[in-house]
Scaffold this active site. Structure first.
Site, PDB file in Angstrom:
ATOM      1  N   ASN A 127       0.944  -1.330  -0.102  1.00 48.18           N
ATOM      2  CA  ASN A 127      -0.216   0.144   0.078  1.00 48.18           C
ATOM      3  C   ASN A 127       0.621   1.401   0.376  1.00 48.18           C
ATOM      4  O   ASN A 127       1.929   1.550   0.735  1.00 48.18           O
ATOM      5  CB  ASN A 127      -1.214  -0.385   1.190  1.00 48.18           C
ATOM      6  CG  ASN A 127      -0.270  -0.537   2.651  1.00 48.18           C
ATOM      7  OD1 ASN A 127       0.347  -1.340   3.198  1.00 48.18           O
ATOM      8  ND2 ASN A 127      -0.757   1.035   3.308  1.00 48.18           N
TER       9      ASN A 127
ATOM     10  N   GLU B 267       0.415   5.809   0.524  1.00 48.55           N
ATOM     11  CA  GLU B 267       0.196   6.933   1.048  1.00 48.55           C
ATOM     12  C   GLU B 267       0.577   8.216   0.768  1.00 48.55           C
ATOM     13  O   GLU B 267       1.960   7.868   0.978  1.00 48.55           O
ATOM     14  CB  GLU B 267      -0.546   6.850   2.111  1.00 48.55           C
ATOM     15  CG  GLU B 267      -1.602   5.518   2.581  1.00 48.55           C
ATOM     16  CD  GLU B 267      -1.328   5.691   3.841  1.00 48.55           C
ATOM     17  OE1 GLU B 267      -2.410   4.457   4.536  1.00 48.55           O
ATOM     18  OE2 GLU B 267      -1.083   6.153   5.287  1.00 48.55           O
TER      19      GLU B 267
ATOM     20  N   HIS C 160      -3.442   0.627  -2.703  1.00 51.52           N
ATOM     21  CA  HIS C 160      -4.067  -0.336  -1.976  1.00 51.52           C
ATOM     22  C   HIS C 160      -3.041  -1.496  -2.149  1.00 51.52           C
ATOM     23  O   HIS C 160      -2.838  -1.575  -4.118  1.00 51.52           O
ATOM     24  CB  HIS C 160      -5.867  -0.866  -1.415  1.00 51.52           C
ATOM     25  CG  HIS C 160      -7.020  -0.686  -1.462  1.00 51.52           C
ATOM     26  ND1 HIS C 160      -7.456  -0.849  -0.691  1.00 51.52           N
ATOM     27  CD2 HIS C 160      -6.723   1.841  -1.682  1.00 51.52           C
ATOM     28  CE1 HIS C 160      -8.574   1.084   0.061  1.00 51.52           C
ATOM     29  NE2 HIS C 160      -7.590   1.144  -0.695  1.00 51.52           N
TER      30      HIS C 160
ATOM     31  N   GLU D 133      -3.502  -4.495  -3.342  1.00 50.22           N
ATOM     32  CA  GLU D 133      -4.010  -5.794  -4.194  1.00 50.22           C
ATOM     33  C   GLU D 133      -3.750  -4.519  -5.445  1.00 50.22           C
ATOM     34  O   GLU D 133      -3.959  -5.397  -6.344  1.00 50.22           O
ATOM     35  CB  GLU D 133      -5.446  -5.638  -3.797  1.00 50.22           C
ATOM     36  CG  GLU D 133      -5.687  -7.322  -2.688  1.00 50.22           C
ATOM     37  CD  GLU D 133      -5.543  -6.264  -1.361  1.00 50.22           C
ATOM     38  OE1 GLU D 133      -5.791  -7.033  -0.673  1.00 50.22           O
ATOM     39  OE2 GLU D 133      -5.686  -5.127  -1.060  1.00 50.22           O
TER      40      GLU D 133
ATOM     41  N   CYS E  61     -10.204  -4.984   1.434  1.00 45.46           N
ATOM     42  CA  CYS E  61     -11.352  -4.339   2.007  1.00 45.46           C
ATOM     43  C   CYS E  61     -12.380  -4.468   0.744  1.00 45.46           C
ATOM     44  O   CYS E  61     -12.237  -4.933  -0.638  1.00 45.46           O
ATOM     45  CB  CYS E  61     -11.047  -2.895   2.470  1.00 45.46           C
ATOM     46  SG  CYS E  61      -9.977  -1.943   1.163  1.00 45.46           S
TER      47      CYS E  61
ATOM     48  N   CYS F  22     -11.145  -3.387  -2.921  1.00 48.33           N
ATOM     49  CA  CYS F  22     -10.060  -4.114  -3.134  1.00 48.33           C
ATOM     50  C   CYS F  22     -10.943  -5.263  -3.914  1.00 48.33           C
ATOM     51  O   CYS F  22     -10.607  -5.659  -4.850  1.00 48.33           O
ATOM     52  CB  CYS F  22      -8.875  -4.539  -2.377  1.00 48.33           C
ATOM     53  SG  CYS F  22      -8.226  -3.061  -2.308  1.00 48.33           S
TER      54      CYS F  22
END
Length: 283
Positions: free
Chosen positions: A49, A51, A62, A64, A89, A92
Site C-alpha cells: 500500500n 499513501e 491499495h 491489491e 477491503c 479491493c
C-alpha cells in the site's frame, strides 16, 4: 520457488508477505499491507500500500491494486492466488473483479489464526463486474489489447528543447513515447478515456503507468498512481527523485486526468517537470 524451498504454497506466501511489508509506504495510517500473488505463469509478484500526505485518501494505492498493476507491468495474463497481510477491503474485492475468472482467485489472509486459501467468491458472493456492462468477448484487465491511439500531429512535433528540473535535462519526446505506450495498454472500457503516464527519475530511468478502470468506477486507479507503482516496484527511492512526467490522454475524453495528475505529482515531487499531450483513436 515453493518446490525449491521445500514449502507448500500456503507456507511460502505468508513468509513472503511478512518480509514485503517493509516496502509499503503508508505515512498517514502507518498500517503496512503486503500482498504476494502467484501469476498464471507461475511467477510471484508483490503488492504494497502507498499513501500520499496532503492529498485526499482516495489517492492512496491499495496493496491489491499495486499487485495487479505489477502483474500488468510484467505482461502477466492473470492472477491465480495471493496471500495478503490483512483481509481485502471492499474496495479491493471490487477491483479484483476486473480479472477474468475473478471468483476463482484463491486468497490467503495471513492475519487469520488458521489461514487457508479461499476463493474470492466467498468474499464477494453477489458480484458486480465487467460483464454487467461489457460484451462477453471484451478484453479484461491483464489481457492483451491495444487501444489504437496515436498522438495528435501537432503534439508529435512538439519539443521542450530540453527543460531543466533540479539540474536534470528532461527529454519529453522519450517520455511521450513511453506514456503513449501506457495509454494504449490502459484498461478504460467504461468511459473510453484511456490514458498513460511516464515518469523519469534523476538517474534517467523511465517508469510507465496505465489508467485502470473498475466497473464500479470508484476503485479505478489513476495513471500517475500506476506509474508510481512502477517506480516503487522498480527500486525507486524518495519521490523527490522523480524529475519529469508526461501524461498522454485522449482528446475530448469524458474522464480527464491532467488536473489530478498535476496535483499528485506536485504533492510528492514539487519541482517535477510535467506536460500533457493529447491523442486520438486511429481510424
Amino acid at each position: 520457488m515453493a518446490e525449491s524451498s521445500g514449502l507448500t504454497l500456503t507456507q511460502l506466501l505468508p513468509k513472503l508477505v511478512n518480509t514485503s511489508q517493509t516496502l509499503a509506504r503508508p505515512p498517514i495510517s502507518n498500517f503496512r499491507v503486503a500482498a504476494i500473488g502467484l501469476s498464471s505463469s507461475g511467477r510471484i509478484f508483490v503488492g504494497v500500500n502507498l499513501e500520499f500526505p496532503g492529498l485526499p485518501l482516495h489517492h492512496s494505492v491499495h496493496a491489491e491494486q499495486f499487485l495487479l498493476t505489477n502483474l500488468s507491468l510484467n505482461a502477466e495474463p492473470n492472477l491465480q492466488s495471493f496471500a495478503v497481510s490483512a483481509a481485502p477491503c471492499g474496495h479491493c474485492r471490487q477491483f479484483l473483479q476486473e480479472l477474468r475468472g475473478a471468483p476463482d482467485i484463491q486468497i490467503l489472509i495471513c492475519s487469520e489464526p488458521d489461514p487457508n486459501l479461499t476463493p474470492l467468491s466467498r468474499f464477494l458472493p453477489h458480484r458486480f463486474g465487467p460483464h454487467d456492462l461489457l460484451p462477453k468477448h471484451a478484453p479484461l484487465l491483464l489481457e492483451p489489447h491495444n487501444n489504437g491511439l496515436t498522438l495528435r500531429q501537432e503534439d508529435e512535433s512538439r519539443s521542450n528543447g530540453g527543460d531543466i528540473c533540479n539540474g536534470h535535462v528532461i527529454d519529453d519526446a522519450k517520455l511521450r513515447v513511453a506514456a503513449l505506450e501506457a495509454a494504449n495498454k490502459s484498461h478504460a472500457p467504461y468511459s473510453d478515456s484511456p490514458s498513460g503516464v511516464a515518469l523519469v527519475d534523476s538517474r534517467g530511468k523511465v517508469y510507465k503507468g496505465s489508467y485502470v478502470e473498475s466497473a464500479a468506477f470508484n476503485p479505478s486507479l489513476g495513471p500517475v498512481q500506476a506509474a508510481v507503482v512502477a517506480f516503487v516496484a522498480g527500486g525507486g527511492g524518495e519521490y523527490e527523485e522523480i524529475v519529469g512526467a508526461v501524461l498522454v490522454e485522449k482528446d475530448g475524453a469524458a474522464v480527464k486526468q491532467e488536473q489530478t495528475a498535476r496535483l499528485l505529482l506536485h504533492s510528492i515531487s514539487p519541482n517535477c517537470y510535467f506536460k500533457t499531450f493529447l491523442c486520438y483513436s486511429k481510424p
